[in-house]
Write a protein that holds these residues in place. Structure first.
Motif, short mmCIF file in Angstrom:
data_model
loop_
_atom_site.label_atom_id
_atom_site.label_comp_id
_atom_site.label_asym_id
_atom_site.label_seq_id
_atom_site.Cartn_x
_atom_site.Cartn_y
_atom_site.Cartn_z
N ASP A 49 6.14 -5.00 -8.10
CA ASP A 49 6.75 -4.32 -6.96
C ASP A 49 7.37 -3.00 -7.41
OD1 ASP A 49 9.55 -4.64 -7.78
OD2 ASP A 49 9.45 -6.71 -7.08
N ASP A 68 -0.16 1.09 -7.27
CA ASP A 68 -0.58 0.75 -5.91
C ASP A 68 0.40 1.40 -4.94
OD1 ASP A 68 -1.89 -0.44 -3.77
OD2 ASP A 68 -1.02 -2.42 -4.10
N GLU A 70 0.81 0.17 -1.43
CA GLU A 70 1.34 -0.83 -0.51
C GLU A 70 1.82 -2.05 -1.29
OE1 GLU A 70 1.69 -0.24 2.71
OE2 GLU A 70 0.74 1.72 2.46
N SER A 75 7.77 0.81 -1.69
CA SER A 75 6.36 1.21 -1.69
C SER A 75 6.04 2.14 -2.86
CB SER A 75 6.02 1.93 -0.38
OG SER A 75 6.58 3.23 -0.39
N TYR A 77 4.81 5.04 -2.55
CA TYR A 77 5.29 6.39 -2.19
C TYR A 77 6.74 6.57 -2.67
CZ TYR A 77 1.24 6.77 0.90
OH TYR A 77 -0.03 6.82 1.41
N ALA A 96 -5.35 2.48 -4.89
CA ALA A 96 -4.91 1.84 -3.66
C ALA A 96 -6.03 1.67 -2.65
CB ALA A 96 -3.79 2.68 -3.03
N THR A 106 -3.53 10.52 2.92
CA THR A 106 -3.08 9.86 1.69
C THR A 106 -3.32 10.74 0.48
OG1 THR A 106 -3.51 7.69 2.67
CG2 THR A 106 -3.32 7.78 0.27
#
Length: 133
Positions: A49, A68, A70, A75, A77, A96, A106
């Motif tokens: 995470d 990744d 998502e 996130s 981002y 991703a 994206t």
């Protein structure tokens, strides 16, 4: 422009250290196998995470982060923002799932963060998780 040569931050000269960040255990294992099969790369950490990703990046200072977008909690981002805000200068490759209609947006967001984008092949996660069960 001359080649700056190999990147090394505590790893053997010529070996780039890698942190893999993905909430899918299957994807992390697949990426680790692929990355470590290439000479000059060594996976030094994994995170499932965004919060763990930032903590590992602070501690390990890897040369490369495979990230990744998502994930639960924080996130990808937000991880990109956190890396920049904390001055962590690891190179980042975003790996991703991207819907075709979102690809351009994206790509722009990822490039604006100084990262590169590699789109996951369709079905990689689903097939891997089905096999794992």
């Amino acid at each position: 422009m001359p080649d700056p040569g190999p990147v090394a931050t505590g790893a053997a000269v010529g070996t780039s250290t890698v942190l893999i960040v993905d909430d899918s255990l299957v994807v992390r294992h697949l990426l680790k196998r692929v990355i470590e099969s290439e000479p000059g790369f060594r996976v030094v950490g994994e995170a499932d995470d965004g919060r763990r990703a930032l903590a590992e990046a602070r501690t390990l200072r890897p040369d490369l982060i495979v990230l990744d977008l998502e994930m639960p909690g924080l996130s990808g981002y937000r991880v990109l923002d956190g890396l920049r805000n904390e001055g962590i200068r690891s190179r980042v490759v975003v790996f991703a799932n991207v819907e075709p209609e979102d690809r351009h947006r994206t790509e722009r967001a990822v490039r604006a963060a100084g990262a590169a984008l590699v789109v996951k092949p369709i079905g990689v996660v689903d097939a891997g998780e089905a096999l794992a069960e």
